[in-house]
Scaffold this motif. Structure first.
Motif, mmCIF file in Angstrom:
data_model
loop_
_atom_site.group_PDB
_atom_site.id
_atom_site.type_symbol
_atom_site.label_atom_id
_atom_site.label_comp_id
_atom_site.label_asym_id
_atom_site.label_seq_id
_atom_site.Cartn_x
_atom_site.Cartn_y
_atom_site.Cartn_z
ATOM 1 N N VAL A 63 0.815 -1.270 -0.016
ATOM 2 C CA VAL A 63 0.063 0.028 -0.028
ATOM 3 C C VAL A 63 0.871 1.274 0.014
ATOM 4 C CG1 VAL A 63 -1.918 -1.147 1.044
ATOM 5 C CG2 VAL A 63 -0.021 0.131 2.523
ATOM 6 N N SER A 64 0.320 2.349 -0.682
ATOM 7 C CA SER A 64 1.089 3.395 -0.439
ATOM 8 C C SER A 64 1.137 4.148 0.813
ATOM 9 C CB SER A 64 0.077 4.679 -1.249
ATOM 10 O OG SER A 64 -0.941 4.974 -0.674
ATOM 11 N N PRO A 65 2.420 4.928 0.935
ATOM 12 C CA PRO A 65 2.760 5.365 2.667
ATOM 13 C C PRO A 65 1.290 6.009 3.267
ATOM 14 C CG PRO A 65 4.307 6.240 1.044
ATOM 15 C CD PRO A 65 3.152 5.314 0.035
ATOM 16 N N ASP A 66 0.446 6.736 2.649
ATOM 17 C CA ASP A 66 -0.551 7.414 3.295
ATOM 18 C C ASP A 66 -1.692 6.364 3.481
ATOM 19 O OD1 ASP A 66 -1.102 7.311 0.518
ATOM 20 O OD2 ASP A 66 -2.449 8.652 0.520
ATOM 21 N N TRP A 67 -1.663 5.039 3.176
ATOM 22 C CA TRP A 67 -2.435 4.080 3.295
ATOM 23 C C TRP A 67 -1.900 2.879 4.446
ATOM 24 C CZ3 TRP A 67 -6.618 1.739 -0.108
ATOM 25 C CH2 TRP A 67 -7.199 2.692 -1.032
ATOM 26 N N ALA A 68 -0.592 3.428 4.917
ATOM 27 C CA ALA A 68 0.230 2.565 5.780
ATOM 28 C C ALA A 68 -0.040 2.688 7.191
ATOM 29 C CB ALA A 68 1.633 2.572 5.461
ATOM 30 N N PRO A 69 -0.193 1.819 8.245
ATOM 31 C CA PRO A 69 -0.755 2.200 9.399
ATOM 32 C C PRO A 69 0.746 2.826 10.220
ATOM 33 C CG PRO A 69 -0.595 0.001 9.243
ATOM 34 C CD PRO A 69 -0.341 0.474 8.033
ATOM 35 N N PRO A 70 0.748 3.666 11.177
ATOM 36 C CA PRO A 70 1.957 3.866 12.014
ATOM 37 C C PRO A 70 2.730 2.624 12.702
ATOM 38 C CG PRO A 70 0.045 4.733 13.096
ATOM 39 C CD PRO A 70 -0.422 4.172 11.988
ATOM 40 N N LYS A 71 1.889 1.610 13.355
ATOM 41 C CA LYS A 71 2.430 0.474 13.608
ATOM 42 C C LYS A 71 2.148 -0.775 12.973
ATOM 43 C CE LYS A 71 4.212 2.558 17.375
ATOM 44 N NZ LYS A 71 5.617 2.846 17.628
ATOM 45 N N ARG A 72 2.944 -1.869 12.964
ATOM 46 C CA ARG A 72 2.644 -3.145 12.417
ATOM 47 C C ARG A 72 1.175 -3.730 12.952
ATOM 48 N NH1 ARG A 72 6.215 -8.221 13.568
ATOM 49 N NH2 ARG A 72 5.495 -7.734 15.483
ATOM 50 N N SER B 111 -5.052 -15.004 8.580
ATOM 51 C CA SER B 111 -4.610 -13.458 8.908
ATOM 52 C C SER B 111 -3.568 -12.986 8.042
ATOM 53 C CB SER B 111 -3.976 -13.627 10.413
ATOM 54 O OG SER B 111 -2.845 -14.285 10.578
ATOM 55 N N VAL B 112 -3.360 -11.637 8.133
ATOM 56 C CA VAL B 112 -2.271 -11.058 7.230
ATOM 57 C C VAL B 112 -1.634 -10.014 8.207
ATOM 58 C CG1 VAL B 112 -3.757 -11.120 5.069
ATOM 59 C CG2 VAL B 112 -4.153 -9.267 6.414
ATOM 60 N N ARG B 113 -0.539 -9.683 7.747
ATOM 61 C CA ARG B 113 0.268 -8.695 8.499
ATOM 62 C C ARG B 113 0.679 -7.257 7.822
ATOM 63 N NH1 ARG B 113 4.453 -11.513 9.200
ATOM 64 N NH2 ARG B 113 6.227 -10.304 7.983
ATOM 65 N N VAL B 114 0.199 -6.051 8.217
ATOM 66 C CA VAL B 114 0.493 -4.933 7.595
ATOM 67 C C VAL B 114 1.471 -4.061 8.142
ATOM 68 C CG1 VAL B 114 -0.689 -3.005 6.776
ATOM 69 C CG2 VAL B 114 -2.063 -4.744 6.916
ATOM 70 N N THR B 115 2.458 -3.819 7.627
ATOM 71 C CA THR B 115 3.587 -3.132 8.111
ATOM 72 C C THR B 115 3.402 -1.745 8.062
ATOM 73 O OG1 THR B 115 5.040 -3.227 6.406
ATOM 74 C CG2 THR B 115 5.180 -5.393 7.726
ATOM 75 N N ASN B 116 4.197 -0.792 8.845
ATOM 76 C CA ASN B 116 4.449 0.347 8.551
ATOM 77 C C ASN B 116 5.044 1.002 7.283
ATOM 78 O OD1 ASN B 116 6.797 -0.030 9.219
ATOM 79 N ND2 ASN B 116 6.933 1.231 11.162
ATOM 80 N N LYS B 117 5.558 0.005 6.715
ATOM 81 C CA LYS B 117 6.254 0.207 5.492
ATOM 82 C C LYS B 117 5.268 0.143 4.192
ATOM 83 C CE LYS B 117 10.933 -0.921 6.831
ATOM 84 N NZ LYS B 117 12.204 -1.594 6.801
ATOM 85 N N GLY B 118 4.166 -0.398 4.577
ATOM 86 C CA GLY B 118 2.934 -0.772 3.643
ATOM 87 C C GLY B 118 3.028 -1.774 3.027
ATOM 88 N N GLU B 119 4.084 -2.831 3.565
ATOM 89 C CA GLU B 119 3.880 -4.388 3.230
ATOM 90 C C GLU B 119 2.742 -5.162 3.681
ATOM 91 O OE1 GLU B 119 8.457 -4.591 2.394
ATOM 92 O OE2 GLU B 119 7.620 -5.002 4.461
ATOM 93 N N ILE B 120 2.076 -6.091 2.860
ATOM 94 C CA ILE B 120 1.133 -6.906 3.370
ATOM 95 C C ILE B 120 1.457 -8.362 3.171
ATOM 96 C CG2 ILE B 120 -1.567 -7.512 3.182
ATOM 97 C CD1 ILE B 120 -2.148 -4.732 2.160
ATOM 98 N N PHE B 121 1.589 -9.090 4.268
ATOM 99 C CA PHE B 121 1.922 -10.424 4.177
ATOM 100 C C PHE B 121 0.902 -11.333 4.551
ATOM 101 C CE2 PHE B 121 5.624 -8.124 4.700
ATOM 102 C CZ PHE B 121 6.659 -8.762 4.087
#
Length: 613
Positions: free
Chosen positions: A475-484, A497-507
């Motif tokens: 996801v783009s930076p403005d869609w990324a959460p401040p914490k994982r 389950s998926v993991r969303v990082t503050n860098k915008g990566e979704i695993f």
């Protein structure tokens, strides 16, 4: 040759329906439309009468229109008229309804054509009978019949009486007689010659000019106007109107008064003035500075008292002589201290001195500041209020746009990795709160987690674990959460389950064991996070004194109200504050008063002690 008589060509014995024909006879299209001589004469007379009436009406209209022919036209000269007639006579196209006059035939041209047509017809006559029992006419017999036919004058080719027909020469002679005056109309009238008509027209024009000139010199009782010298031109009226201010005589929003309303107000003012004067005349106390007019004395009464001066009064007192009284008055006039309740008369100012001070007020005060006029002060107050309102409106709008406006983004936020496609994406933001919804479609092979029989490296079960975690999207930076974030996800067939990082990566982290994510199945998940709104845009101190970066609505309104109050207080203090009046001593006195800032006049109270000399 004729087969019957052996002589020249013959025509049939029966001439056929020639006598009764009315169309195409001897070159005449329709003989029923021919005019008899009396009829032609009557129509010529009607045409002449109508022409005379129309000519007179046209002449009258030209005379009424003025010397220029009525509306810009000019009279036609005989030479000009002749040129126009000559030009018309030379026309051969579209003349009197005839497309081309060059194709018309004269009488001389018609005769040979008729003879040729007759000869041609005769040449085509058969030499004998026509087989139906009829015999051909001999030339002599035919000629006899033609001669008999030629002698007929009634009911010939539709003409009742050929004796009534007129020749072209007769008609031309009648028409030519019209303009020369030689053609009467049967009623005793004669035609007017162009010269006589022009002379009458010229005289009528001259008479009209003379009447107009005489009429133009009149200035009284003209068209219902008593005196034209008192009229004004439209330019003069427009000039007067242009000088009237739009808001009234002083440009301050007042309107002009009608004479009737002004007179009514003047009458009322006069009546009010008389009533006030009558009321004022009846007063006897506090009139023009006189405490009680009943205590005044008349000149005769004063004279009687003056006559007694020096003679001694009845109460043992001696009256003052004029010389002694004058000496005391002079001595009194020299006093400057404690005079009529005034401690020091040298501190008084004259009217001229006061006016000189007042004249300096608009130009600047004695302390280097300039005085504010009421109008300018009001303008500044209005501007301060407008600025405060604008500041409030802008702050409120900014607050609403920042904290209460919902923004929805449905594109550009999610990028799928290989083996995946983005089926749907949406981020809703309001007041720094963001809710993200993502739907990914599996485009590659099925994905399955570890089975229950499989163990992790430490020997413990890891059923459902996806090893290693699979990067499925970014996801783009403005869609990324401040914490994982760890988020539940599902497809309708399986979940994980998926993991969303503050860098915008979704695993993709895990799935239900023994239940793979199939190709073309959709994986759906959402998450929410909060970010500061417009960082650094608002920095202030809260009501508790704690430094904060973002304010609540109440705190923002408090700061706005405080700023408005401070601005208005400063303005009122500078421009509208009432200055304290100088203290008045118990003993009446006069002081040299300096005008207070913001004022234009000074009032000096003089109190006179009647008990002093």
């Amino acid at each position: 040759m004729c087969s019957s008589c052996g002589k020249g060509p013959c025509i049939p014995i029966a001439p056929g329906p020639h006598v009764s024909r009315t169309t195409d006879v001897h070159g005449i299209p329709d003989t029923s439309k021919l005019e008899t001589k009396p009829g032609a004469q009557a129509k010529a007379k009607q045409a002449a009468d109508k022409a005379l009436i129309q000519a007179k009406q046209y002449a009258d209209s030209l005379l009424k229109g003025g010397g220029d022919g009525g509306g810009g036209k000019t009279w036609e000269t005989p030479e000009g008229a002749q040129k126009k007639v000559d030009a018309h006579a030379s026309k051969t196209k579209d003349v009197h309804g005839i497309p081309d006059t060059s194709r018309l035939l004269t009488e001389d041209e018609v005769g040979p054509l008729v003879d040729a047509a007759v000869a041609d017809a005769i040449s085509k006559i058969p030499g004998g009978g026509d087989g139906d029992g009829k015999t051909w006419e001999t030339p002599e017999g035919a000629q006899t019949k033609v001669d008999a036919h030629a002698e007929k004058t009634t009911d010939v080719h539709g003409i009742k009486d050929t004796a009534d027909l007129v020749t072209k020469d007769d008609l031309k002679e009648a028409i030519d007689a019209i303009p020369t005056g030689g053609g009467g109309d049967g009623g005793g009238k004669t035609w007017e010659t162009p010269e006589a008509a022009q002379a009458k027209a010229d005289k009528a024009l001259s008479d009209a000019k003379a009447y107009t000139d005489e009429h133009a010199k009149k200035t009284t009782d003209i068209h219902g106007i008593p005196d034209t010298s008192k009229l004004i031109t439209e330019d003069q009226l427009n000039d007067a109107i242009s000088k009237i201010p739009s808001g009234g005589g002083d440009g301050g929003g007042k309107t002009w008064e009608t004479p009737e309303a002004a007179q009514a107000k003047a009458d009322k003012a006069l009546a009010d003035s008389k009533a006030y004067t009558d009321e004022h005349a009846a007063k006897t106390t506090d009139v023009h500075g006189i405490a009680d007019t009943a205590q005044l004395v008349t000149k005769p009464e004063l004279k009687a008292v003056e006559d007694k001066i020096g003679q001694g009064g009845g109460d043992g007192k001696v009256w003052e002589t004029p010389e002694g009284a004058q000496a005391k008055v002079d001595a009194h006039a020299e006093k400057t201290k404690d005079v009529h309740g005034i401690k020091d008369t040298t501190l008084l100012v004259t009217k001229d001195e006061l006016k000189a001070v007042e004249d300096k007020i608009p130009a600047g005060g004695g302390d280097g500041k300039t005085w504010e006029t009421p109008e300018a002060a009001q303008a500044k107050a209005d501007k301060a209020l407008a600025d405060a309102n604008k500041y409030t409106d802008d702050a409120l709008k900014k607050h609403v746009d920042t904290y209460h406006a919902l923004e929805i983004v449905t594109t550009g936020g999610v990028t799928a990795e290989a083996g995946w496609t983005v089926a749907a994406q949406e981020m809703r933001s309001i007041g720094g709160v963001h809710t993200v919804f993502i739907e990914l479609e599996r485009a590659g092979a099925n994905i399955a987690g570890r089975t229950a029989a499989q163990k992790a490296g430490d020997g413990l079960p890891e059923a459902g674990n996806v090893v290693p975690d699979l990067l499925i999207a970014k996801v783009s930076p403005d869609w990324a959460p401040p914490k994982r974030l760890m988020i539940d996800t599902h497809s309708g067939y399986t979940s994980g389950s998926v993991r969303v990082t503050n860098k915008g990566e979704i695993f993709l982290a895990d799935l239900l064991p023994d239940n793979a994510l199939r190709t073309k199945h959709h994986l759906v998940f959402s998450y929410e996070f909060i970010t500061p709104v417009a960082p650094g845009a608002i920095k202030a101190v809260s009501a508790t004194g704690k430094a904060v970066e973002y304010l609540t609505k109440d705190e923002t309104q408090r700061l706005i109200d405080k700023a408005v109050q401070e601005a208005l207080s400063a303005h009122l203090a500078d421009c509208h504050a009432a200055k304290p009046k100088p203290a008045v001593a118990e003993t009446p006195a006069a002081k040299h008063v300096t005008p207070a800032p913001g004022t234009r006049s000074v009032k000096v109270d003089l109190t006179v002690d009647k008990g002093s000399d």
